[in-house]
Design an enzyme around this catalytic site. Structure first.
Site, PDB file in Angstrom:
ATOM      1  CG  HIS A 115      -1.844   1.206   1.233  1.00  0.00           C
ATOM      2  ND1 HIS A 115      -3.107   1.174   0.655  1.00  0.00           N
ATOM      3  CD2 HIS A 115      -1.685   2.457   1.736  1.00  0.00           C
ATOM      4  CE1 HIS A 115      -3.678   2.358   0.808  1.00  0.00           C
ATOM      5  NE2 HIS A 115      -2.839   3.146   1.456  1.00  0.00           N
ATOM      6  CB  CYS A 116       1.856   3.563  -2.613  1.00  0.00           C
ATOM      7  SG  CYS A 116       2.764   5.102  -2.889  1.00  0.00           S
ATOM      8  CG  PHE A 117       0.936   5.305   3.561  1.00  0.00           C
ATOM      9  CD1 PHE A 117      -0.293   5.314   4.194  1.00  0.00           C
ATOM     10  CD2 PHE A 117       1.814   4.270   3.837  1.00  0.00           C
ATOM     11  CE1 PHE A 117      -0.644   4.330   5.095  1.00  0.00           C
ATOM     12  CE2 PHE A 117       1.479   3.273   4.740  1.00  0.00           C
ATOM     13  CZ  PHE A 117       0.248   3.304   5.378  1.00  0.00           C
ATOM     14  N   GLY A 120      -2.019   7.014  -1.813  1.00  0.00           N
ATOM     15  CA  GLY A 120      -3.244   6.653  -1.108  1.00  0.00           C
ATOM     16  C   GLY A 120      -3.944   5.467  -1.737  1.00  0.00           C
ATOM     17  CG  ASN A 121      -4.921   3.046  -5.272  1.00  0.00           C
ATOM     18  OD1 ASN A 121      -5.587   2.212  -4.686  1.00  0.00           O
ATOM     19  ND2 ASN A 121      -5.059   3.296  -6.561  1.00  0.00           N
TER      20      ASN A 121
END
Length: 268
Positions: A115-117, A120-121
């Site tokens: 999950h890439c902050f 946000g996805n």
């Protein structure tokens, strides 16, 4: 969980703010300062060449950033509704390779990586190529801004960076000059941005290199973290599954994973 949700909102805002500041500094400070060189021709001036290069890198970085968000992983509701009432071993969700339920996105991601902050996805099979391109062009844009910023500071402060130690000692020396009143606030801000571009550029370059290494092996971060065994495949096949057959177009222009393995199965 609350901290992760807050980070999921703050991180994209932080990235967009840094991008806006970089764009403003390049357009209104770095590029105009290059026009002051009278020895260059107007057509092939460093300002125009640098401006075109920066716009190309920025367009690819922001374009792939948007595609990472738009190319969201499969919706959890579709997978669960199609397998409702079936045993867990026969559920469509369990049939997908390396699936993972993300509590932040509330989705099951096919070939989940992480999950890439900053976007946000979740990163999975649908947006992996765009994510790698986003990291690549972000690191190149930061390097471009770093070089332009060093040239600007060198001209404004009449400094020489021929010695590599000059850049390492620039920040502490500038802080002392700033508090003594010998350095303007705008110049101090540019110097701080130099180190920020250096950090972001190195982080994105390292992340991109590690991601490509995993793609060559046919692995994801989730599989490595869980210790899952992956069937050995040729590295060319692994690359084609992620980048597709038209990889050269995607390298120059932000676009969807046309011709990739995921979209071929999707069309069927």
């Amino acid at each position: 969980m609350l901290v992760l949700r807050v980070l999921n909102v703050v991180a994209p805002a932080y990235f967009l703010c840094i991008s806006l500041v970089t764009f403003v500094l390049q357009l209104f400070l770095f590029i105009p300062s290059m026009f002051k060189d009278p020895s260059t021709t107007p057509l092939f001036s460093p300002a125009l060449l640098h401006g075109a290069l920066f716009l190309f890198l920025s367009a690819n970085a922001l374009g792939n950033y948007i595609l990472v968000i738009q190319n969201s992983p499969e919706d959890l509701g579709k997978c669960l509704n199609s397998g409702r009432g079936a045993p867990a071993s026969r559920s469509p969700c369990s049939a997908l390779p390396s699936t993972h339920f993300c509590r932040l996105c509330a989705r099951v991601t096919q070939r989940h990586d992480h999950h890439c902050f900053f976007t946000g996805n979740c990163i999975g099979s649908r947006n992996m190529r765009n994510f790698v391109m986003f990291c690549l062009y972000t690191s190149l844009a930061c390097l471009d801004s770093l070089v332009a910023g060093v040239a600007y500071i060198s001209a404004v402060l009449s400094m020489s960076f021929a010695n590599p130690l000059a850049f390492l000692t620039l920040l502490p020396h500038s802080i002392s000059q700033f508090f003594s009143g010998a350095l303007l606030s705008s110049e101090m801000f540019v110097i701080l941005m130099l180190y920020l571009w250096l950090g972001i550029g190195l982080a994105c370059a390292g992340f991109c290199s590690h991601q490509i290494l995993l793609i060559l092996r046919g692995q994801t971060r989730y599989q490595v973290r869980k210790g899952m065994v992956v069937r050995a495949r040729p590295w060319r096949k692994n690359l084609q599954d992620v980048f597709g057959k038209r990889w050269l177009i995607g390298l120059l222009i932000p676009m969807l994973n046309v011709g990739s393995d995921y979209h071929r199965h999707k069309d069927k």
